[in-house]
Design a protein around this motif. Structure first.
Motif, PDB file in Angstrom:
ATOM      1  N   LYS A   6      -2.810 -32.427  -6.471  1.00 24.06           N
ATOM      2  CA  LYS A   6      -1.724 -31.751  -5.765  1.00 24.06           C
ATOM      3  C   LYS A   6      -2.277 -30.732  -4.783  1.00 24.06           C
ATOM      4  O   LYS A   6      -1.805 -30.632  -3.641  1.00 24.06           O
ATOM      5  CB  LYS A   6      -0.801 -31.071  -6.782  1.00 24.06           C
ATOM      6  CG  LYS A   6       0.372 -30.329  -6.151  1.00 24.06           C
ATOM      7  CD  LYS A   6       1.232 -29.700  -7.232  1.00 24.06           C
ATOM      8  CE  LYS A   6       2.380 -28.912  -6.630  1.00 24.06           C
ATOM      9  NZ  LYS A   6       3.224 -28.273  -7.671  1.00 24.06           N
ATOM     10  N   TRP A   7      -3.270 -29.977  -5.202  1.00 26.59           N
ATOM     11  CA  TRP A   7      -3.873 -28.960  -4.333  1.00 26.59           C
ATOM     12  C   TRP A   7      -4.532 -29.618  -3.126  1.00 26.59           C
ATOM     13  O   TRP A   7      -4.414 -29.141  -2.000  1.00 26.59           O
ATOM     14  CB  TRP A   7      -4.901 -28.165  -5.127  1.00 26.59           C
ATOM     15  CG  TRP A   7      -5.367 -26.922  -4.432  1.00 26.59           C
ATOM     16  CD1 TRP A   7      -6.166 -26.844  -3.323  1.00 26.59           C
ATOM     17  CD2 TRP A   7      -5.047 -25.579  -4.780  1.00 26.59           C
ATOM     18  NE1 TRP A   7      -6.385 -25.547  -2.976  1.00 26.59           N
ATOM     19  CE2 TRP A   7      -5.702 -24.745  -3.851  1.00 26.59           C
ATOM     20  CE3 TRP A   7      -4.299 -25.011  -5.801  1.00 26.59           C
ATOM     21  CZ2 TRP A   7      -5.611 -23.358  -3.916  1.00 26.59           C
ATOM     22  CZ3 TRP A   7      -4.208 -23.635  -5.854  1.00 26.59           C
ATOM     23  CH2 TRP A   7      -4.859 -22.821  -4.926  1.00 26.59           C
ATOM     24  N   ALA A  28       1.239 -26.197  -1.069  1.00 29.46           N
ATOM     25  CA  ALA A  28       1.850 -26.021  -2.385  1.00 29.46           C
ATOM     26  C   ALA A  28       1.426 -24.722  -3.060  1.00 29.46           C
ATOM     27  O   ALA A  28       2.160 -24.162  -3.864  1.00 29.46           O
ATOM     28  CB  ALA A  28       1.508 -27.204  -3.285  1.00 29.46           C
ATOM     29  N   PHE A  29       0.221 -24.233  -2.767  1.00 31.25           N
ATOM     30  CA  PHE A  29      -0.285 -23.007  -3.364  1.00 31.25           C
ATOM     31  C   PHE A  29      -0.823 -22.097  -2.278  1.00 31.25           C
ATOM     32  O   PHE A  29      -1.246 -22.553  -1.216  1.00 31.25           O
ATOM     33  CB  PHE A  29      -1.425 -23.300  -4.358  1.00 31.25           C
ATOM     34  CG  PHE A  29      -1.043 -24.215  -5.479  1.00 31.25           C
ATOM     35  CD1 PHE A  29      -0.242 -23.771  -6.508  1.00 31.25           C
ATOM     36  CD2 PHE A  29      -1.510 -25.519  -5.519  1.00 31.25           C
ATOM     37  CE1 PHE A  29       0.096 -24.602  -7.558  1.00 31.25           C
ATOM     38  CE2 PHE A  29      -1.180 -26.366  -6.563  1.00 31.25           C
ATOM     39  CZ  PHE A  29      -0.377 -25.904  -7.585  1.00 31.25           C
ATOM     40  N   PHE A  82       6.629 -29.288 -11.224  1.00 32.45           N
ATOM     41  CA  PHE A  82       7.511 -30.450 -11.240  1.00 32.45           C
ATOM     42  C   PHE A  82       7.448 -31.256  -9.938  1.00 32.45           C
ATOM     43  O   PHE A  82       7.891 -32.408  -9.905  1.00 32.45           O
ATOM     44  CB  PHE A  82       8.961 -30.009 -11.468  1.00 32.45           C
ATOM     45  CG  PHE A  82       9.166 -29.234 -12.739  1.00 32.45           C
ATOM     46  CD1 PHE A  82       9.281 -29.886 -13.956  1.00 32.45           C
ATOM     47  CD2 PHE A  82       9.238 -27.851 -12.734  1.00 32.45           C
ATOM     48  CE1 PHE A  82       9.469 -29.188 -15.135  1.00 32.45           C
ATOM     49  CE2 PHE A  82       9.433 -27.138 -13.906  1.00 32.45           C
ATOM     50  CZ  PHE A  82       9.542 -27.802 -15.107  1.00 32.45           C
ATOM     51  N   ALA A  83       6.919 -30.669  -8.874  1.00 32.35           N
ATOM     52  CA  ALA A  83       7.130 -31.235  -7.544  1.00 32.35           C
ATOM     53  C   ALA A  83       6.362 -32.531  -7.291  1.00 32.35           C
ATOM     54  O   ALA A  83       6.779 -33.336  -6.457  1.00 32.35           O
ATOM     55  CB  ALA A  83       6.772 -30.202  -6.479  1.00 32.35           C
ATOM     56  N   GLU A  84       5.244 -32.754  -7.982  1.00 27.42           N
ATOM     57  CA  GLU A  84       4.426 -33.921  -7.662  1.00 27.42           C
ATOM     58  C   GLU A  84       4.873 -35.192  -8.378  1.00 27.42           C
ATOM     59  O   GLU A  84       4.286 -36.256  -8.190  1.00 27.42           O
ATOM     60  CB  GLU A  84       2.947 -33.650  -7.997  1.00 27.42           C
ATOM     61  CG  GLU A  84       2.621 -33.588  -9.484  1.00 27.42           C
ATOM     62  CD  GLU A  84       2.776 -32.200 -10.057  1.00 27.42           C
ATOM     63  OE1 GLU A  84       2.261 -31.957 -11.164  1.00 27.42           O
ATOM     64  OE2 GLU A  84       3.397 -31.337  -9.389  1.00 27.42           O
ATOM     65  N   LYS A  85       5.911 -35.105  -9.186  1.00 26.92           N
ATOM     66  CA  LYS A  85       6.308 -36.246 -10.005  1.00 26.92           C
ATOM     67  C   LYS A  85       7.338 -37.130  -9.300  1.00 26.92           C
ATOM     68  O   LYS A  85       8.061 -36.679  -8.408  1.00 26.92           O
ATOM     69  CB  LYS A  85       6.897 -35.757 -11.330  1.00 26.92           C
ATOM     70  CG  LYS A  85       6.017 -34.770 -12.092  1.00 26.92           C
ATOM     71  CD  LYS A  85       6.696 -34.303 -13.353  1.00 26.92           C
ATOM     72  CE  LYS A  85       5.988 -33.076 -13.921  1.00 26.92           C
ATOM     73  NZ  LYS A  85       4.584 -33.315 -14.207  1.00 26.92           N
TER      74      LYS A  85
END
Length: 235
Positions: free
Chosen positions: A39-40, A46-47, A187-190
């Motif tokens: 995700k990163w 995202a971060f 939850f966002a990457e699912k």
């Protein structure tokens, strides 16, 4: 190399160049680091990159353990001996780092929390226990249910966020889940699927992470239960 020598960096690419093979070598046990790192890497917004810290312990040029700390300042650790946990706690406190908690297997989390208390005086409180289950052969129920599954679409986003907010509340999490903060949540990457009654009413939800290193994690079908489907054996 001394056991208390860690390579620390705020650069995800530098970290993965050193520790990526180690993380992928145990895809089932390292399912959370794999997902977070992906995700990163693929979603740079995202971060906040200025708040991350990554570290890997090397022995004879090979990574033996890793950690990462994200904006919530909770440390995620792969398994460590009590001596290495104490050395890491001493190293981080010596550099002035602060933490809000630690996520790890039971023995590692306990050893690190005790070491952190020795070095800082802070006391630890157990927040939650989680279990990792491997999905073997899936046996469909008999008789088949009249209900059915449906992929969650854009029109379902508010419904999805509401259920995720309720789950976070039940788990005691303090994250904010709305349209503005969604991308930074876990939850966002699912990819999500609703299970609906014959009348089309959603009654359950499951989220599936992208496959990484032959591993897929399915949650949050229940608050404290995670299933992993993997092509490799746990190590």
């Amino acid at each position: 190399m001394r056991l208390d020598t860690w390579h620390l960096t705020e650069d995800i690419d530098d970290f993965l160049a050193r520790a990526g093979d180690f993380i992928r070598s145990r895809p089932v046990l390292h399912n959370t680091p794999l997902t977070v790192m992906e995700k990163w890497r693929t979603r740079p917004g995202a971060f906040d990159p200025g708040t991350a810290l990554f570290g890997q312990l090397e022995l004879d040029g090979k990574a033996q353990a890793i950690f990462y700390r994200l904006p919530n300042r909770r440390l995620t650790l792969t398994p460590l001996s009590s001596e290495r946990a104490d050395a890491l706690a001493a190293h981080l406190t010596g550099l002035g780092h602060t933490l809000s908690g630690v996520t790890a297997d039971h023995d590692t989390a306990t050893a690190f929390a005790e070491a952190w208390q020795r070095h800082t005086g802070a006391t630890a409180t157990l927040r939650t226990r989680m279990h990792l289950y491997r999905l073997g052969t899936l046996t469909p129920p008999k008789p088949q249910s009249d209900s059915q599954s449906r992929l969650v679409g854009e029109q379902d986003h508010e419904h999805l966020m509401r259920w995720c907010r309720e789950l976070a509340t039940d788990l005691g999490e303090t994250i904010t889940i709305n349209a503005g903060s969604w991308a930074s949540t876990r939850f966002a990457e699912k990819h999500y699927t609703f299970w609906e009654t014959p009348g089309g009413t959603p009654v359950s939800i499951a989220g599936m992470n992208p496959m990484i290193a032959g591993m897929v994690r399915v949650d949050p079908s229940t608050p404290r239960l995670t299933f992993v489907a993997a092509a490799t054996q746990p190590q």
